[in-house]
Structure formats: structure tokens, C-alpha cells
Design a protein around this motif. Structure first.
Motif, PDB file in Angstrom:
ATOM      1  N   TYR A   1       0.834  -1.204   0.000  1.00  0.00           N
ATOM      2  CA  TYR A   1       0.000   0.000   0.000  1.00  0.00           C
ATOM      3  C   TYR A   1       0.869   1.254   0.000  1.00  0.00           C
ATOM      4  O   TYR A   1       2.016   1.206   0.435  1.00  0.00           O
ATOM      5  N   PRO A   2       0.276   2.399  -0.361  1.00  0.00           N
ATOM      6  CA  PRO A   2       0.932   3.680  -0.072  1.00  0.00           C
ATOM      7  C   PRO A   2       0.927   3.883   1.450  1.00  0.00           C
ATOM      8  O   PRO A   2       0.136   3.263   2.158  1.00  0.00           O
TER       9      PRO A   2
ATOM     10  N   ASP B   1      -2.280   4.197   3.729  1.00  0.00           N
ATOM     11  CA  ASP B   1      -3.067   2.969   3.915  1.00  0.00           C
ATOM     12  C   ASP B   1      -2.299   1.956   4.752  1.00  0.00           C
ATOM     13  O   ASP B   1      -2.870   1.207   5.536  1.00  0.00           O
TER      14      ASP B   1
ATOM     15  N   HIS C   1      -2.454   2.685   8.490  1.00  0.00           N
ATOM     16  CA  HIS C   1      -3.813   3.098   8.800  1.00  0.00           C
ATOM     17  C   HIS C   1      -4.085   2.798  10.285  1.00  0.00           C
ATOM     18  O   HIS C   1      -3.654   1.753  10.792  1.00  0.00           O
TER      19      HIS C   1
ATOM     20  N   THR D   1       5.253   4.048  -0.580  1.00  0.00           N
ATOM     21  CA  THR D   1       5.696   5.444  -0.427  1.00  0.00           C
ATOM     22  C   THR D   1       7.170   5.471  -0.009  1.00  0.00           C
ATOM     23  O   THR D   1       7.940   6.314  -0.480  1.00  0.00           O
TER      24      THR D   1
ATOM     25  N   SER E   1      -2.170  -0.696 -10.146  1.00  0.00           N
ATOM     26  CA  SER E   1      -2.549  -2.000  -9.613  1.00  0.00           C
ATOM     27  C   SER E   1      -2.025  -3.039 -10.607  1.00  0.00           C
ATOM     28  O   SER E   1      -1.798  -2.723 -11.789  1.00  0.00           O
TER      29      SER E   1
ATOM     30  N   LYS F   1       0.619  -4.362  -6.515  1.00  0.00           N
ATOM     31  CA  LYS F   1       0.828  -3.111  -7.248  1.00  0.00           C
ATOM     32  C   LYS F   1       2.168  -3.188  -7.971  1.00  0.00           C
ATOM     33  O   LYS F   1       3.048  -3.956  -7.576  1.00  0.00           O
TER      34      LYS F   1
ATOM     35  N   ARG G   1      -1.589   5.719 -10.332  1.00  0.00           N
ATOM     36  CA  ARG G   1      -2.008   6.165  -8.981  1.00  0.00           C
ATOM     37  C   ARG G   1      -0.873   6.814  -8.209  1.00  0.00           C
ATOM     38  O   ARG G   1      -0.823   6.719  -6.979  1.00  0.00           O
ATOM     39  N   ARG G   2       0.045   7.467  -8.909  1.00  0.00           N
ATOM     40  CA  ARG G   2       1.164   8.082  -8.172  1.00  0.00           C
ATOM     41  C   ARG G   2       0.671   9.093  -7.143  1.00  0.00           C
ATOM     42  O   ARG G   2       1.332   9.331  -6.142  1.00  0.00           O
ATOM     43  N   TYR G   3      -0.501   9.670  -7.427  1.00  0.00           N
ATOM     44  CA  TYR G   3      -1.029  10.688  -6.503  1.00  0.00           C
ATOM     45  C   TYR G   3      -1.324  10.122  -5.117  1.00  0.00           C
ATOM     46  O   TYR G   3      -1.479  10.851  -4.153  1.00  0.00           O
ATOM     47  N   THR G   4      -1.407   8.784  -4.997  1.00  0.00           N
ATOM     48  CA  THR G   4      -1.714   8.190  -3.683  1.00  0.00           C
ATOM     49  C   THR G   4      -0.457   7.967  -2.839  1.00  0.00           C
ATOM     50  O   THR G   4      -0.557   7.633  -1.668  1.00  0.00           O
ATOM     51  N   LEU G   5       0.717   8.123  -3.477  1.00  0.00           N
ATOM     52  CA  LEU G   5       1.963   7.770  -2.762  1.00  0.00           C
ATOM     53  C   LEU G   5       2.360   8.813  -1.723  1.00  0.00           C
ATOM     54  O   LEU G   5       2.079   9.978  -1.866  1.00  0.00           O
TER      55      LEU G   5
END
Ligand SMILES: C[S@@+](CC[C@H](N)C(=O)[O-])C[C@H]1O[C@@H](n2cnc3c(N)ncnc32)[C@H](O)[C@@H]1O
Length: 385
Positions: free
Chosen positions: A255-256, A259, A262, A298, A316, A361, A381-385
Motif C-alpha cells: 500500500y501507499p 493505507d 492506517h 511510499t 494496480s 501493485k 495512482r502516483r497521486y496516492t503515494l
């Protein structure tokens, strides 16, 4: 949950490793970090899970990986690799932790069909037992291409090409952190007369402190156990050092950071696998079971940026394979109905969110490439890192 009972030979093997672990604990003055313990369990020469002769991967082992599920996985990967190879002069490939060697064979076959064979296909493998297995697979499946495959002990100083690591970071020893009583402790392993046990004490390395401080801002639990994969961080730094031009594909479950750490994931992601049964106790079945944790993508992306690599994509596994053309590969070529049915099932396993499609991923990193790797932009989905 009741786990299957290992046979007497396996029990004897495990006892031998346990005795080595006791010796290491005594030599270290009474306790070792979990990372040291995990390293012994997985990689102690001749005794560790990956270093000894058990089957490990596949239907008759303890777990199955994507290259073992279907050749379509590696053949699709080859199309992502192609996009890098065409940009370089005399490129090679380096695969880390090549398991049974099946992924190497399938990638080379696909690249041969595209008339794009690399100079060399290097494998860097820590387990002597798996190196031997890879060698046998390569000579059996691709005898005509076997001279392309060469085993290396470490990453070269000047490398141009593609670096691959499928389910490798998840097999690296991790440090365990325990947040409690408003502070943070590291989890160590010690022993009493009868068995191994946990022991919490101060952090063993300064490098863990900054990670712990960052994690503390994400969690709000006062009894929170989690992991930090310092080994993956330094592994990536050493690759970044030697890579002159090319790309790195890292495929793992993970996960980034937000997550991963969490608040609800208060027991971390550490898991053990024995004969396809998952459980969470790493202090048993030493050398007989796989021990693994998810990847904090990340952390890898940050290490990449700090070491002059570009973060080119984060997808993914399902999106990575669709962008690589898995559906087109399935449609192409003549084969019987049974094979088609079997391949359709394999694609479902690789891509459905309820199977491997979402939990796995692919992080794509690059250095000095002129053209964009456009397949890595699909559902990026780089924006989630
Ligand atoms: C879970 S298996 C995955 C095998 C294979 N890539 C696959 O997908 O089937 C992990 C592999 O990584 C290897 N490994 C772990 N750490 C490594 C490292 N630092 N360098 C090279 N290989 C490593 C293990 O020996 C093993 O072959």
C-alpha cells in the motif's frame, strides 16, 4: 486454526535452525532484532526457508506467485520491458529473486518472438538452492536461450537496461515497531528455557527513528505494532547507484503509506505461510514456513526520488497487465478450447480485485529515459503515494 504437522525430517531440520537461532541470541547478549531473526529463518545457509531444499513456490509448495500461475503474466511484462529496451543501446535485464526461473524463461521467449532479445538476462538470487533450481528451469524450458542467462552476486556499477523484482521486497527482513504507552519500542526475539518470546526495547538503529516519528503522525492507537522495511530501502539505493539508464519494475503486495499505517491496521501486515495456510505467528516452524510483510510503496518512491530516480508509474497489477496487453495476448495465437479456458481462469486470478488484481501493485521507476513509458500512465495512482 490448526496447521498441518511437519514430517519428522522437517521437524529435525527446524530444530537445527532453532538451535542456531538460540546460539545467535546468546552471542548477541540475550536478544536479536526481528529483522535478524527473520533473516535467519529465511536465509540461514542450508537451513533457512529460502536457502534449504523445500519446494516453496507453486501448487505443491507453500504459496503461488504470479509467474507460477500463468505464463501470460511474464509475457505481458515483456511488453512493458520492450518499451524500455527499444530506447537503449545494448541493454540487458536484471531480475532479482527469480524464484523457480519461470518468469525469466517466459520473458525471454516473448522477447525472442518480438525480436528484441537483451544482451544478457542476469539473475541476482540470495538463495543457493533457488539458483540451482533456476538453472535447471532455464536449461529445460529455453535451452536455445540459456546462454543469455547469467547469475550475478551483486548489482553492477554501470548498468543500462531493465531491473525486475517480483515479490522480492515482501521477502526482505523487516524491523518490527511497537507503539505503546505514548512511546515507540522495537520488537526483539529472546528465549527462555523452553521457547522463543517477544521482548520490546529501544530502537536498534537511528534510521528507524525518523520512520517511527512519521508513522506516529498517521496512527492514533496506543497499542500498535507495525513494520519498517529498511532492507528494501537500502536495496533500492544500491540499484539507483549502479543504474545509468533504464527502468525498474517492482511488483509486490502493499500500500501507499497512508493505507499501510492506517489506524485500523494495528497489528501490522506480517504473515506466515505453511502449506498454503496463512497465520500470524513467526516464532514457530523456523525454516519451514515463509515469513512476509506488505510493502510500503511510499517508502520506496521516496528512496527513489532521494537517489535521482524518477517515479514513472504506480498501478494496480490488473491495470499494469491490461496496459501491457494481456487481453490481446490472450486473443492472439491458435490453441485448443481447454487451454483457452484455462488461460481465462489464470487471467481472472491475476487481474480480479478479489484475487491478485488490486492487492498487488507495480511501482515503475526510471532514469535517463528519453521517451515516456506510456503504458505506465494507464490508471496511474502516483497521486496516492
Ligand atoms: C517470494 S519469492 C518470489 C520469487 C519469484 N520472483 C516469483 O515471483 O515467483 C522471493 C524471492 O526473492 C529472493 N530474495 C529475497 N531477497 C533478495 C535480495 N535482496 N536479492 C535477491 N534475491 C532476494 C528469494 O530468495 C526468493 O527467490
Amino acid at each position: 486454526m490448526t496447521l498441518p504437522k511437519p514430517d519428522s525430517i522437517a521437524q529435525q531440520h527446524s530444530k537445527q535452525l532453532l538451535s542456531l537461532i538460540y546460539d545467535e541470541i546468546d552471542r548477541a547478549g540475550g536478544k536479536i532484532t526481528f529483522a535478524e531473526y527473520m533473516h535467519l529463518c529465511l536465509y540461514a545457509p542450508g537451513l533457512g526457508y529460502y536457502s534449504a531444499g523445500s519446494q516453496k513456490l507453486g501448487r505443491h509448495g507453500d504459496f503461488t506467485t504470479a509467474p507460477e500461475i500463468s505464463s501470460l503474466f511474464s509475457r505481458t511484462f515483456a511488453h512493458h520491458i520492450k518499451d524500455v529496451l527499444v530506447q537503449l543501446e545494448q541493454p540487458s535485464i536484471i531480475e532479482f529473486g527469480a524464484g523457480s526461473g519461470k518468469m525469466a524463461a517466459d520473458i525471454l521467449l516473448e522477447l525472442a518472438s518480438l525480436n528484441l532479445l537483451p544482451e544478457k538476462y542476469y539473475i541476482i538470487e540470495v538463495s543457493a538452492d533457488l539458483r540451482e533450481r533456476q538453472c535447471n528451469t532455464i536449461s529445460r524450458l529455453i535451452p536455445d536461450l540459456a546462454d543469455k542467462v547469467v547469475w550475478l552476486a551483486s548489482f553492477p556499477a554501470n548498468f543500462s537496461g531493465v531491473v525486475l523484482a517480483n515479490e522480492v521486497c515482501v521477502a526482505m527482513p523487516i524491523h518490527l515497531l511497537h507503539f505503546k504507552q505514548g512511546g515507540v519500542f522495537e520488537r526483539y526475539v529472546e528465549h527462555n528455557e523452553a521457547s522463543l518470546q517477544w521482548c520490546d526495547d529501544e530502537l536498534s538503529q537511528a534510521a528507524l527513528t525518523s520512520h517511527a516519528t512519521e508513522i506516529q503522525t498517521l496512527i492514533n492507537d496506543d497499542d500498535y505494532i507495525t513494520e519498517v522495511n529498511l532492507a528494501a530501502e537500502s536495496w533500492l539505493c544500491s540499484i539507483a547507484d549502479g543504474l545509468q539508464q533504464g527502468a525498474i519494475f517492482i511488483c509486490d503486495y502493499g500500500y501507499p503509506k497512508a493505507d499501510y499505517y492506517h489506524p485500523q491496521r494495528s497489528e501490522g501486515t506480517l504473515m506466515c505461510y505453511f502449506q498454503h495456510q496463512g497465520h500470524a505467528d513467526p516464532l514457530i516452524l523456523q525454516g519451514l514456513q515463509d515469513i512476509t510483510s506488505h510493502v510500503d510503496f511510499t517508502l520506496l518512491a521516496q528512496a527513489a526520488i532521494d537517489n535521482n530516480l524518477e517515479v514513472t508509474g504506480f498501478q494496480s497489477q490488473a491495470d499494469f497487465l491490461l496496459a501491457g496487453g494481456i487481453a490481446e495476448l490472450y486473443d492472439a495465437g491458435k490453441r485448443d478450447e481447454l487451454t483457452m479456458l484455462q488461460q481465462a481462469t489464470e487471467i481472472k486470478q491475476l487481474t480480479l480485485p478479489s484475487a491478485m488484481g488490486e492487492s498487488f501493485k507495480v511501482l515503475t521507476l526510471s532514469k535517463n529515459l528519453e521517451q515516456l513509458l506510456s503504458r505506465c500512465q494507464l490508471a496511474d495512482r502516483r497521486y496516492t503515494l
